[in-house]
Design a protein around this motif. Structure first.
Motif, mmCIF file in Angstrom:
data_model
loop_
_atom_site.group_PDB
_atom_site.id
_atom_site.type_symbol
_atom_site.label_atom_id
_atom_site.label_comp_id
_atom_site.label_asym_id
_atom_site.label_seq_id
_atom_site.Cartn_x
_atom_site.Cartn_y
_atom_site.Cartn_z
ATOM 1 N N SER A 12 1.126 -1.236 -0.039
ATOM 2 C CA SER A 12 -0.152 -0.020 -0.077
ATOM 3 C C SER A 12 0.796 1.201 -0.090
ATOM 4 O O SER A 12 2.213 1.320 0.345
ATOM 5 C CB SER A 12 -1.052 0.103 1.233
ATOM 6 N N GLU A 13 0.236 2.337 -0.228
ATOM 7 C CA GLU A 13 0.953 3.445 -0.285
ATOM 8 C C GLU A 13 1.524 4.171 0.948
ATOM 9 O O GLU A 13 2.887 4.475 1.354
ATOM 10 C CB GLU A 13 0.318 4.862 -1.139
ATOM 11 N N ARG A 14 0.655 3.751 1.839
ATOM 12 C CA ARG A 14 1.076 4.253 3.397
ATOM 13 C C ARG A 14 2.308 3.176 3.706
ATOM 14 O O ARG A 14 3.208 3.888 4.582
ATOM 15 C CB ARG A 14 -0.371 3.893 4.083
ATOM 16 N N GLN A 15 2.002 1.900 3.481
ATOM 17 C CA GLN A 15 3.198 0.946 3.835
ATOM 18 C C GLN A 15 4.641 1.641 3.273
ATOM 19 O O GLN A 15 5.498 1.463 3.905
ATOM 20 C CB GLN A 15 2.946 -0.435 3.529
ATOM 21 N N GLU A 16 4.419 1.878 1.820
ATOM 22 C CA GLU A 16 5.635 2.139 1.205
ATOM 23 C C GLU A 16 6.289 3.359 1.715
ATOM 24 O O GLU A 16 7.309 3.482 1.906
ATOM 25 C CB GLU A 16 5.194 2.522 -0.382
ATOM 26 N N CYS A 17 5.433 4.487 2.082
ATOM 27 C CA CYS A 17 5.834 5.614 2.672
ATOM 28 C C CYS A 17 6.602 5.273 3.792
ATOM 29 O O CYS A 17 7.886 5.710 4.042
ATOM 30 C CB CYS A 17 4.649 6.565 3.005
ATOM 31 N N ARG A 67 7.938 2.607 5.176
ATOM 32 C CA ARG A 67 8.969 1.879 4.883
ATOM 33 C C ARG A 67 10.373 2.544 4.262
ATOM 34 O O ARG A 67 11.317 2.504 4.489
ATOM 35 C CB ARG A 67 8.712 0.531 4.161
ATOM 36 N N ALA A 68 9.904 3.467 3.515
ATOM 37 C CA ALA A 68 10.920 4.263 2.604
ATOM 38 C C ALA A 68 11.603 5.157 3.659
ATOM 39 O O ALA A 68 12.749 5.454 3.548
ATOM 40 C CB ALA A 68 10.416 4.969 1.582
ATOM 41 N N LEU A 69 10.609 5.803 4.612
ATOM 42 C CA LEU A 69 11.142 6.895 5.555
ATOM 43 C C LEU A 69 12.137 5.943 6.642
ATOM 44 O O LEU A 69 13.254 6.575 6.801
ATOM 45 C CB LEU A 69 10.029 7.461 6.228
ATOM 46 N N ARG A 70 11.677 4.762 6.747
ATOM 47 C CA ARG A 70 12.430 4.020 7.747
ATOM 48 C C ARG A 70 14.030 3.779 7.456
ATOM 49 O O ARG A 70 14.957 3.801 7.944
ATOM 50 C CB ARG A 70 11.748 2.669 8.235
ATOM 51 N N HIS A 71 13.885 3.516 6.144
ATOM 52 C CA HIS A 71 14.982 3.074 5.091
ATOM 53 C C HIS A 71 16.126 4.209 5.121
ATOM 54 O O HIS A 71 17.323 4.264 5.553
ATOM 55 C CB HIS A 71 14.585 2.477 3.979
ATOM 56 N N LEU A 72 15.556 5.489 4.929
ATOM 57 C CA LEU A 72 16.130 6.617 5.020
ATOM 58 C C LEU A 72 16.808 6.900 6.189
ATOM 59 O O LEU A 72 17.922 7.265 6.258
ATOM 60 C CB LEU A 72 15.368 7.754 4.508
ATOM 61 N N GLU A 73 15.817 6.736 7.328
ATOM 62 C CA GLU A 73 16.565 7.087 8.680
ATOM 63 C C GLU A 73 17.772 5.842 9.049
ATOM 64 O O GLU A 73 18.602 6.434 9.611
ATOM 65 C CB GLU A 73 15.539 6.893 9.687
ATOM 66 N N ASP A 74 17.572 4.789 8.577
ATOM 67 C CA ASP A 74 18.347 3.745 8.888
ATOM 68 C C ASP A 74 19.654 4.142 8.196
ATOM 69 O O ASP A 74 20.952 3.874 8.542
ATOM 70 C CB ASP A 74 18.086 2.247 8.383
#
Length: 453
Positions: free
Chosen positions: A190-195, A197-204
Motif C-alpha cells: 500500500s502507499e502508506r506502507q511504502e511511505c 518503510r521508505a522513511l525508515r530506510h532513509l533513517e537507517d
C-alpha cells in the motif's frame, strides 16, 4: 499556427551533412546515430525538411513548457538584444532583478534569493556546494532512480546508469531507495506502507552514515527521466522532518517538474513542503535561452552575508536569458498556462491513458500529474517484468525501439527511456492536440503489445 514551409530535401541533406562532419552529440555513440534535421517548430509541433510534422510529446527534453516559438518570449529576447545583450554577473540589471523577483514570488516559503546558472546541472552543483558550506559537512544523500545532471557532482548524485562511466566513488555521495510502490524495494502493498518503510530506510541510512557527516538530502520532487513516480502522501513531509531533526539541508530538484509541468508552479506545491534549497531550469523560460538557478532560504542566504560565496559563472543571470524568463513567467500567468496543464492532465491525459491501458497488455502502470505522465511498459502485467531489461541496448531494446518508431510514423515524437514512454507535451497543449497524441500513442502501443507474454 503559421504555414509549414514546403519540403526542401536539399537543404535537409546539407544540414545533416554539416552535422555529421562537425557536431559531437551528447549521450551517443557518434557512428550509430542519425539525427533528424529540424526545419522549424511552433506551438506543440516541429517539422523536418521532408515535410513530416511531429506532435512534440517530449517537449524536446521536457523543457518547452510554453511550446515552441511563443511570440511574447521571442519578442522579449529581440527587445533585450537591442537594449543590452550581455553584462557581467556583478552588476545590478533591471531584467535580472525582475526575473529573480518573479521566480521568488512563486517558490514556496522563504526561498526569496535567487542564484542564476546556465542550466539544471549547474544549479545542482551550486545547491550542493551551498549546503556543504552552510553545514560544514561533506556527504550528500540522493535516491536511486534519479537524474540530477551531467556535471561532476550532479552526475555522481544521479541514480541511473548515466552515472556509471563517470562515477568517482569519492564524491561524498550516498544513494538510497526512494518510494516507488509499483516496483517497491520494500515489499510494500500500500502507499502508506511504502511511505513508512521508505522513511525508515532513509533513517537507517542516515544512522549508519552518521548524521553529523551529512550536509544534504537531494530529491527530485517528482522524479522525471527515472519514471515520473509521484511520491506517496506524507513522504516528502517525512523527509523534511528528518532533515530538521538532524540539521540536514533539504534540496528539492525541480528542474524538470517545475514551472507548470505538474499543474502547479512547482511540484512541491502539491505536497505542502518547503525545502531549504530548490533548483530549477528548463520550464523557467522553456529553454529559449540557457537558464537555471537555485532558490535559497533566508537561513542559508545569511550564511554568505559576510562570507563570500565561492562560486559563480560568466553568464549567471544573462540578460537575454532573464528577459526570456520574465516573458515566459508573465505569459504563463496571463494566459492561464499552469491551470491549463492541470486541467488537461485531469480531464484528458489521465483518463485517456487509463483507457488506453485497459486495451493494451503492454501497459503495466499509468502515473503522473498535469502534463507529466509515464506509462510503465511490461512483458507481463502479472509479474510486472519490464518490456526490456534495465539499461537495455541493441537487440535487447528492440521492443521499445519498435514502439518509438511506430510513434514517429504516426506523427508523434515520444519521450522514451528504458521500459517507459513519458507523456510530456507542452503546458500549452490544447485538448484537441492531447487527444490527437493519445490516439497515435494508442495505435503505436500495438508494437509494444507484440512483445508481451
Amino acid at each position: 499556427m503559421s504555414v509549414q514551409p514546403s519540403p526542401d530535401h536539399a537543404a535537409g541533406a546539407a544540414v545533416k551533412a554539416a552535422d555529421r562532419a562537425h557536431v559531437f552529440h551528447s549521450w551517443s555513440a557518434q557512428g550509430l546515430i542519425d539525427p533528424l534535421a529540424v526545419a522549424g517548430a511552433e506551438g506543440s509541433y516541429f517539422w523536418d525538411y521532408d515535410g513530416n510534422r511531429y506532435l512534440d510529446f517530449s517537449c524536446q527534453l521536457v523543457n518547452t513548457n510554453i511550446g515552441h516559438q511563443h511570440p511574447k518570449v521571442v519578442a522579449a529576447i529581440q527587445e533585450q538584444a537591442a537594449k543590452l545583450c550581455t553584462i557581467a554577473p556583478g552588476f545590478a540589471v533591471d531584467v535580472r532583478s525582475e526575473a529573480a523577483r518573479l521566480v521568488a514570488e512563486r517558490t514556496p516559503g522563504d526561498l526569496d534569493k535567487i542564484f542564476f546558472t546556465n542550466g539544471g546541472a549547474e544549479a545542482v552543483e551550486n545547491a550542493v556546494r551551498m549546503a556543504r558550506l552552510h553545514t560544514g559537512r561533506p556527504k550528500v544523500l540522493s535516491a536511486y532512480r534519479s537524474y540530477h545532471g551531467a556535471t561532476a557532482a550532479a552526475i555522481n548524485l544521479t541514480g541511473d546508469p548515466r552515472r556509471w562511466p563517470s562515477d568517482t566513488a569519492s564524491a561524498g555521495v550516498v544513494h538510497f531507495w526512494a518510494p516507488f510502490l509499483y516496483r517497491s524495494p520494500f515489499h510494500a502493498d500500500s502507499e502508506r506502507q511504502e511511505c513508512e518503510r521508505a522513511l525508515r530506510h532513509l533513517e537507517d541510512t542516515i544512522a549508519f552514515e552518521g548524521p553529523q557527516t551529512i550536509a544534504a538530502i537531494i530529491l527530485e520532487t517528482i522524479p522525471g527521466t527515472a519514471g515520473i513516480m509521484v511520491p506517496p502522501p506524507g513522504y516528502l513531509a517525512g523527509v523534511r522532518e528528518i532533515c530538521d531533526r538532524y540539521g540536514i539541508v533539504f534540496i528539492l530538484d525541480e528542474v524538470m517538474a517545475g514551472f507548470g509541468r505538474t499543474g502547479h508552479w512547482f511540484a512541491a506545491d502539491h505536497f505542502g513542503v518547503t525545502p531549504d534549497l530548490l533548483t530549477f531550469a528548463k520550464g523557467v523560460n522553456s529553454g529559449y535561452v540557457p537558464l537555471g538557478g537555485v532558490a535559497i532560504s533566508a537561513e542559508i542566504a545569511a550564511t554568505f552575508d559576510q562570507r563570500p560565496y565561492p562560486g559563480g559563472l560568466t553568464y549567471s543571470g544573462h540578460p537575454l536569458a532573464c528577459a526570456s524568463a520574465v516573458a515566459t513567467i508573465n505569459a504563463m500567468a496571463e494566459e492561464g498556462i499552469v491551470e491549463n496543464a492541470a486541467a488537461i492532465g485531469e480531464n484528458v491525459i489521465g483518463p485517456g491513458l487509463r483507457e488506453i491501458a485497459e486495451r493494451h497488455p503492454s501497459v503495466g502502470e499509468v502515473r503522473g500529474l498535469g502534463v507529466f505522465w509515464a506509462l510503465d511498459l511490461v512483458k507481463d502485467r502479472e509479474t510486472r517484468e519490464p518490456l526490456v531489461p534495465y539499461n537495455a541496448s541493441g537487440a535487447d531494446n528492440q521492443p521499445m525501439a519498435d514502439f518509438a518508431a511506430a510513434c514517429k510514423r504516426g506523427g508523434l515524437w515520444p519521450f522514451v527511456n528504458m521500459n517507459r514512454t513519458h507523456v510530456v507535451p507542452p503546458c500549452t497543449v490544447t485538448e484537441a492536440e492531447a487527444k490527437e497524441g493519445l490516439a497515435i500513442l494508442d495505435e503505436a502501443l500495438n508494437a509494444a503489445d507484440a512483445h508481451t507474454a
